[in-house]
Write a protein that holds these residues in place. Structure first.
Motif, short mmCIF file in Angstrom:
data_model
loop_
_atom_site.label_atom_id
_atom_site.label_comp_id
_atom_site.label_asym_id
_atom_site.label_seq_id
_atom_site.Cartn_x
_atom_site.Cartn_y
_atom_site.Cartn_z
N GLU A 17 22.82 4.75 -13.87
CA GLU A 17 23.45 4.85 -12.56
C GLU A 17 23.64 6.31 -12.15
O GLU A 17 23.41 6.69 -10.99
CB GLU A 17 24.80 4.13 -12.57
CG GLU A 17 25.42 3.95 -11.21
CD GLU A 17 26.53 2.94 -11.19
OE1 GLU A 17 27.45 3.09 -10.37
OE2 GLU A 17 26.50 1.99 -12.00
N ARG A 49 23.75 1.69 -19.08
CA ARG A 49 23.81 1.37 -17.65
C ARG A 49 24.48 2.50 -16.88
O ARG A 49 24.06 2.85 -15.77
CB ARG A 49 24.54 0.05 -17.44
CG ARG A 49 23.75 -1.17 -17.87
CD ARG A 49 24.35 -2.44 -17.32
NE ARG A 49 25.69 -2.67 -17.83
CZ ARG A 49 25.98 -3.39 -18.92
NH1 ARG A 49 24.98 -3.93 -19.61
NH2 ARG A 49 27.21 -3.56 -19.33
N GLN A 90 19.23 -0.64 -9.42
CA GLN A 90 19.88 0.27 -8.47
C GLN A 90 18.89 0.74 -7.41
O GLN A 90 19.24 0.84 -6.22
CB GLN A 90 20.42 1.49 -9.22
CG GLN A 90 21.61 1.20 -10.12
CD GLN A 90 22.86 0.88 -9.33
OE1 GLN A 90 23.22 1.57 -8.39
NE2 GLN A 90 23.53 -0.19 -9.72
N HIS A 135 20.19 7.85 -11.29
CA HIS A 135 19.73 7.38 -9.98
C HIS A 135 20.51 8.06 -8.87
O HIS A 135 19.93 8.48 -7.86
CB HIS A 135 19.90 5.86 -9.89
CG HIS A 135 19.55 5.29 -8.55
ND1 HIS A 135 20.50 5.01 -7.60
CD2 HIS A 135 18.35 4.99 -7.99
CE1 HIS A 135 19.90 4.54 -6.52
NE2 HIS A 135 18.61 4.52 -6.72
N ARG A 136 21.80 8.19 -9.05
CA ARG A 136 22.65 8.80 -8.01
C ARG A 136 22.28 10.26 -7.79
O ARG A 136 22.35 10.77 -6.67
CB ARG A 136 24.13 8.69 -8.40
CG ARG A 136 25.09 9.28 -7.38
CD ARG A 136 26.52 8.88 -7.70
NE ARG A 136 27.03 9.53 -8.86
CZ ARG A 136 27.59 10.74 -8.87
NH1 ARG A 136 27.65 11.44 -7.74
NH2 ARG A 136 28.06 11.27 -9.97
N ARG A 144 18.35 -2.06 -4.89
CA ARG A 144 19.53 -2.22 -4.03
C ARG A 144 19.60 -1.10 -3.00
O ARG A 144 19.92 -1.33 -1.83
CB ARG A 144 20.79 -2.22 -4.88
CG ARG A 144 20.99 -3.47 -5.71
CD ARG A 144 22.21 -3.37 -6.57
NE ARG A 144 23.41 -3.13 -5.78
CZ ARG A 144 24.59 -2.81 -6.31
NH1 ARG A 144 24.72 -2.68 -7.63
NH2 ARG A 144 25.64 -2.62 -5.54
N THR A 145 19.28 0.12 -3.44
CA THR A 145 19.32 1.25 -2.51
C THR A 145 18.28 1.09 -1.41
O THR A 145 18.56 1.34 -0.23
CB THR A 145 19.07 2.56 -3.27
OG1 THR A 145 20.11 2.75 -4.23
CG2 THR A 145 19.06 3.75 -2.32
N HIS A 202 18.57 -1.23 -15.43
CA HIS A 202 19.65 -0.94 -14.49
C HIS A 202 19.18 0.03 -13.41
O HIS A 202 19.56 -0.08 -12.25
CB HIS A 202 20.86 -0.37 -15.22
CG HIS A 202 22.11 -0.37 -14.41
ND1 HIS A 202 22.76 -1.52 -14.02
CD2 HIS A 202 22.85 0.66 -13.89
CE1 HIS A 202 23.83 -1.22 -13.31
NE2 HIS A 202 23.91 0.10 -13.21
N TYR A 203 18.34 0.99 -13.80
CA TYR A 203 17.81 1.95 -12.83
C TYR A 203 16.99 1.24 -11.76
O TYR A 203 17.14 1.50 -10.57
CB TYR A 203 16.95 3.00 -13.55
CG TYR A 203 16.39 4.07 -12.64
CD1 TYR A 203 17.03 5.30 -12.50
CD2 TYR A 203 15.21 3.86 -11.93
CE1 TYR A 203 16.52 6.29 -11.67
CE2 TYR A 203 14.69 4.85 -11.10
CZ TYR A 203 15.34 6.06 -10.97
OH TYR A 203 14.83 7.02 -10.14
#
Length: 398
Positions: free
Chosen positions: A85, A81, A148, A88-89, A151-152, A144-145
């Motif tokens: 994250e 996870r 994220q 993705h960031r 959510r973004t 998890h990607y």
């Protein structure tokens, strides 16, 4: 040699394979350091090695894995996870992230082949368990990607809608008031000023969103480099922000040098305007903003500083990433201060000019400083910027 022993004893070699492959996937906008890549790879491989040493859960393990019900060691889940994250960031696509796992699978299995046990059954069993653990990590990372990413997208849409509402409402109310027949000329000018300020905010927001979309889709920001005065560009940006921000106080120290070079005037004006607006939004309204321009390292350096909250190191590490401010603090009061793209756009435009940008914060002072090369230094920007001078600053947009 057992596979778990091989992973642990050859960890540096396997991590080097991972970093080499990841570097081929990335570009300058995905600014993961070697240390970040190394830590993530090492943690995941050590977690898989620990799983290989654990008691074998052979009954139905593969079936439940593919059914999405597998619950293996928490260590693998946590590391996977965290890996998702970070990717993705830093702007990795889902395909790029999955490719990293394929590369790890190939690297480990190929290198271990020459060290495997003579017992074929044991070798096959360890390979199966390694692939199960790696598939678990891949499954966790993908899930998890995508979470994220969703959510973004939702947060981005919400912030855009919030930021658009305020200037549109100001324009609508001012236009409605202007329809009154008998209105004081001073009041009319005041209302027109509000409309102008609101239109400026809309223009800046739209420009940032368009540039963000372009860079995230893999396009390079178009640059129209022409001979221009950096000093004149800075003065023009200061005038633009001052016109839309009543009561703004700016201390400028630009020197007598015109700082001539090849720049995209429109883009560079956008950089300076974004930095000034960032200082206005997050700084102490009672303190002046400092703008300093000078020659440095065969190029030009501009620093924008203002008083405000001192930023901790973890915030400074991600301040130029898009949407970070909104992601960290989704309260309406904070969201209303901007979509969180200003500093990201600054970084991309500076990079497109062959320059570098950084932020420092301490003792209630935050400074954003960027360097642009002169024509003869455009291909080799300095590796690090020197320490910033002691000048005022504030909390940035993140």
């Amino acid at each position: 040699m057992h596979l778990a022993d091989f992973i642990e004893s050859h960890l540096d070699l396997l991590v080097a394979d991972w970093i080499s492959f990841a570097r081929r996937l990335t570009d300058d906008s995905q600014d993961l350091s070697d240390d970040e890549l190394k830590d993530l790879a090492a943690q995941l491989m050590l977690a898989i090695a620990a799983d290989l040493r654990a008691p074998h859960l052979n009954i139905g393990r593969i079936a439940t894995l593919h059914a999405g019900r597998f619950a293996g060691p928490a260590t693998i889940s946590r590391v996977a996870r965290g890996h998702a994250e970070e990717r993705h960031r830093h702007g990795f696509t889902l395909d790029q992230m999955v490719a990293e796992f394929r590369a790890m699978r190939v690297s480990v299995t190929r290198r271990w082949t020459t060290h495997a046990e003579d017992n074929l059954a044991t070798t096959l069993d360890e390979l199966v368990r390694f692939n199960e653990a790696l598939d678990q990590a891949l499954s966790e990372s993908i899930a998890h990607y995508t979470t994220q990413l969703s959510r973004t997208r939702d947060m981005f849409a919400g912030v855009i809608a919030h930021d658009l509402r305020s200037p549109v409402q100001a324009i609508a109310m001012s236009a409605q008031a202007l329809r009154q027949v008998r209105m004081n000329p001073d009041t009319t000018l005041k209302l027109l000023g509000r409309i102008e300020v609101a239109c400026t905010r809309l223009r800046l927001l739209i420009n940032d969103v368009l540039d963000f979309a372009r860079t995230r889709l893999g396009d390079i920001l178009p640059m129209n480099l022409q001979p221009a005065s950096f000093r004149d560009i800075v003065l023009r940006a200061i005038d633009e922000v001052s016109a839309s921000t009543p009561g703004l106080r700016i201390r400028k120290q630009l020197g007598d040098d015109n700082a001539m070079g090849c720049f995209d005037e429109q883009r560079l004006t956008q950089v300076v305007v974004n930095l000034l607006m960032n200082a206005v939004q997050h700084g102490d309204a009672r303190a002046e903003i400092a703008v300093d321009l000078g020659r440095e390292d065969d190029g030009f350096a501009l620093a924008v500083s203002n008083h405000g909250q001192t930023l901790p190191p973890d915030v400074l590490a991600t301040v130029f990433d898009p949407l970070r401010r909104g992601a960290q603090d989704a309260s309406a009061a904070r969201v209303g201060k901007g979509v969180g793209l200003g500093l990201y756009i600054v970084r991309e435009i500076v990079r497109a000019h062959g320059g570098r940008v950084e932020m420092q914060s301490g003792d209630g002072v935050t400074t954003v400083r960027f360097w642009l090369p002169a024509d003869d230094a455009r291909v080799s920007p300095p590796p690090f910027l020197p320490p910033l001078p002691e000048t005022p600053a504030s909390e940035p947009e993140f």
